[in-house]
Motif scaffolding. Structure first.
Motif, short mmCIF file in Angstrom:
data_model
loop_
_atom_site.label_atom_id
_atom_site.label_comp_id
_atom_site.label_asym_id
_atom_site.label_seq_id
_atom_site.Cartn_x
_atom_site.Cartn_y
_atom_site.Cartn_z
N THR A 1 9.06 2.81 6.69
CA THR A 1 10.09 2.98 7.73
C THR A 1 10.98 1.74 7.82
O THR A 1 10.55 0.63 7.45
N GLU B 1 1.30 4.06 -2.94
CA GLU B 1 0.91 5.45 -2.70
C GLU B 1 2.12 6.37 -2.52
O GLU B 1 1.97 7.52 -2.07
N ASP B 2 3.29 5.82 -2.83
CA ASP B 2 4.50 6.63 -2.78
C ASP B 2 4.80 7.19 -1.38
O ASP B 2 5.36 8.26 -1.25
N GLN B 3 4.39 6.43 -0.37
CA GLN B 3 4.65 6.88 1.00
C GLN B 3 5.95 6.26 1.51
O GLN B 3 6.35 5.20 1.06
N GLU B 4 6.55 6.92 2.49
CA GLU B 4 7.79 6.43 3.07
C GLU B 4 7.53 5.12 3.84
O GLU B 4 6.59 5.04 4.63
N GLU C 1 0.82 -1.22 0.00
CA GLU C 1 0.00 0.00 0.00
C GLU C 1 0.85 1.25 0.00
O GLU C 1 0.65 2.16 -0.79
N LYS C 2 1.84 1.26 0.89
CA LYS C 2 2.68 2.45 1.00
C LYS C 2 3.48 2.67 -0.28
O LYS C 2 3.67 3.78 -0.74
N TYR C 3 3.94 1.56 -0.84
CA TYR C 3 4.74 1.63 -2.06
C TYR C 3 3.90 2.22 -3.19
O TYR C 3 4.32 3.12 -3.92
#
Ligand code: GDP
Length: 410
Positions: free
Chosen positions: A237, A232-235, A228-230
Motif C-alpha cells: 500500500t 509473495e507478489d502481494q500489493e 515479504e510482500k514483494y
C-alpha cells in the motif's frame, strides 16, 4: 497556527544546488505555494488562484532571511538559506549543522555537475538525509532517467525515482506518482497551480509499472515488510511505501527523487509533500552535543523539558527591526523576557524580542521551542557560532575544530 507545538510536524531544511540549477526559483515557488495555502486555504476557484498569483507577482516573493518559516499541510517548515559557497567554509558548515534535511536540486539538462558533487559531500559530512528534485524538466534536452543514473554513479548514492515525467520539454504536462500510481496533471490555465489526479495513460502504463517495481525492489532491501510482500507478489500500500521510504531516507540508504519545473510551477506541491513525508523532524536526529565548562561532552535532547540551549548561526540586519540573531533552539525553550548566558563571551543577554520570519512578514512570538528556529532582536554581545544557554548553565555547542577544506572529493 497549523503545525505549531508538535515537534514531529516540524522540518528544518536547506535547499542545495549547483549554481543555476534552480535553487532560488524552487525556494520562491515553495514560499509562494505555502503562503497561498496557509493564508487562504486550498482554493479551487480559478479566479481566486489567479488573483492571488497576480498579487504575489506584483509583490514578488524572494527569500531574504537566513531562515524562513512556512506551513504545509499541518507541518511547519523552516527553510534555512545555505550560502552558495562550494567549499567547506565555517559559514557553510554552520548552516549545515542547524538543518536536519536537504532538498538537492539538479538541472534535468546538466545533471550532476562538479559543483553538485561538492554540495552533496557537504551534506554527507553531516549525514543529512536528502531528497532530490530534478528541475527544468521543461527544457530542451531534459533527461530525468539520466539524472537519476548520475546521482548513483557520480555521487555514490542510492537514488529511487518516486515520480516519472509525463511528456518532455514543451509537452511536460504532469508527473506519475509511482507510489499511488496516479497521474498528477498540471493545469496550464492556472500555470500548474491546480493539479488534477488522473489514471495513468495507456502508453505510460508499462514504463510506470516497471519503475514502481524498481522502487519496491530497492525498498525491499531495507524493509522486511515490503520484502515479504514483494516476494509473495502481494500489493504494497502507499502507506507502507511511505513508511519504509521514510525510514530508508532517514538512515541515508535511499534518496527519493522527484521531477518537475519550478519555473513553470510544475511539481512543487509534490516536492513539499515529499519534504514532510521523508525528511526528518528534530525528533529523528540525535541529541545535540556540546562541551560543558570542564570540556566534557554533554548532550541535550530536543525537548521543551530540557534546559535551554541554542546555536546562533547567522547575524543579519533587517531594515525594519535592526540586528537579528538567527538561532536554532536545540533544547528547552527560549522565552521573551528571559536572561540567557553566552558562555563564549561570558556575558548575559536579555531576550527582549523574538521573531519568526515568513516570506513577507515578521511575526513577534513569545517563545521559540526546542527544535525550532527563529531570530532574537537586539543581542549586545553575541556573534555567529555562539551558544546561548540557560542562566547558570554552561554548554558550548560549536567548537571551532573545522577540518581543512576538502573540495569535491569523497
Ligand atoms: P540558482 O542559481 O540555483 O538559484 O538558480 P535560479 O533559481 O536563479 O535559476 C537559474 C535560471 O534558471 C533562472 O533564469 C531561472 O529562471 C531558470 N529556471 C529555474 N528553474 C527553471 C525551470 O524549471 N525551467 C526553466 N526553463 N528555467 C528555470
Amino acid at each position: 497556527m497549523a503545525g505549531q507545538g508538535s515537534l514531529s510536524n516540524l522540518r528544518n531544511i536547506g535547499i542545495m544546488a549547483h549554481i543555476d540549477a534552480g535553487k532560488t526559483t524552487t525556494t520562491e515557488r515553495i514560499l509562494y505555494y505555502t503562503g497561498r495555502s496557509h493564508k487562504i486555504g486550498e482554493v479551487h476557484d480559478g479566479t481566486a488562484v489567479m488573483d492571488w498569483m497576480e498579487q504575489e507577482q506584483e509583490r514578488g516573493i524572494t527569500i531574504t532571511s537566513a531562515a524562513t518559516t512556512c506551513f504545509w499541510k499541518d507541518h511547519q517548515i523552516n527553510i534555512i538559506d545555505t550560502p552558495g559557497h562550494v567549499d567547506f567554509t565555517v559559514e557553510v558548515e554552520r548552516c549545515l549543522r542547524v538543518l536536519d534535511g536537504v532538498i538537492a536540486v539538479f538541472c534535468a539538462v546538466g545533471g550532476v555537475e562538479p559543483q553538485s558533487e561538492t554540495v552533496w559531500r557537504q551534506a554527507d559530512r553531516y549525514q543529512i538525509p536528502r531528497i532530490a528534485f530534478v528541475n527544468k524538466m521543461d527544457r530542451i534536452g531534459a533527461d530525468f532517467d539520466k539524472c537519476v543514473e548520475e546521482i548513483a554513479e557520480r555521487l555514490g548514492a542510492r537514488p529511487v525515482a518516486v515520480t516519472l515525467p509525463v511528456g518532455s520539454e514543451d509537452t511536460f504536462s504532469g508527473i506519475i506518482d509511482l507510489i499511488t500510481m496516479r497521474m498528477l496533471r498540471f493545469d496550464e490555465a492556472t500555470q500548474g497551480l491546480r493539479i488534477t489526479e488522473e489514471a495513468i495513460p495507456d502508453d505510460l502504463q508499462s514504463k510506470s509499472s516497471a519503475a514502481r517495481m524498481t522502487l519496491l525492489e530497492k525498498l525491499a532491501d531495507f524493509d522486511e515488510g515490503v520484502m515479504e510482500k514483494y516476494l509473495e507478489d502481494q500489493e504494497v500500500t502507499p502507506e507502507e511505501i511511505y513508511r519504509a521510504l521514510r525510514k530508508a531516507t532517514l538512515s541515508l540508504d535511499l534518496v527519493p527523487v522527484l521531477c518537475g519545473s519550478a519555473f513553470k510551477n510544475k511539481g512543487v506541491q509534490p516536492l513539499l509533500d515529499a519534504v514532510i513525508r521523508y525528511l526528518p523532524s528534530p525528533l529523528d536526529i540525535p541529541p545535540v552535543e556540546g562541551e560543558d565548562k570542564g570540556g566534557n561532552i554533554v548532550t541535550r535532547k530536543a525537548s521543551r523539558s530540557e534546559k535551554f540551549c541554542g546555536l546562533v548561526f547567522k547575524l543579519q540586519t533587517d531594515a525594519y527591526v535592526g540586528n537579528l540573531a538567527f538561532i536554532r533552539v536545540y533544547s528547552g525553550e527560549l522565552k521573551l523576557g528571559d536572561k540567557v548566558f553566552n558562555p563564549l563571551k561570558r556575558k548575559k543577554e536579555k531576550i527582549s524580542k523574538l521573531l519568526k520570519l515568513h516570506a513577507n512578514k515578521r511575526e513577534e512570538v513569545g517563545s521559540i521551542g526546542a527544535g525550532d528556529i527563529g531570530a532574537v532582536v537586539g543581542l549586545k554581545f553575541t556573534t555567529t557560532g555562539d551558544t546561548l544557554c540557560a542562566s547558570g548553565d554552561w554548554i558550548v555547542l560549536e567548537t571551532m575544530d573545522f577540518p581543512e577544506p576538502v573540495i569535491g572529493v569523497a
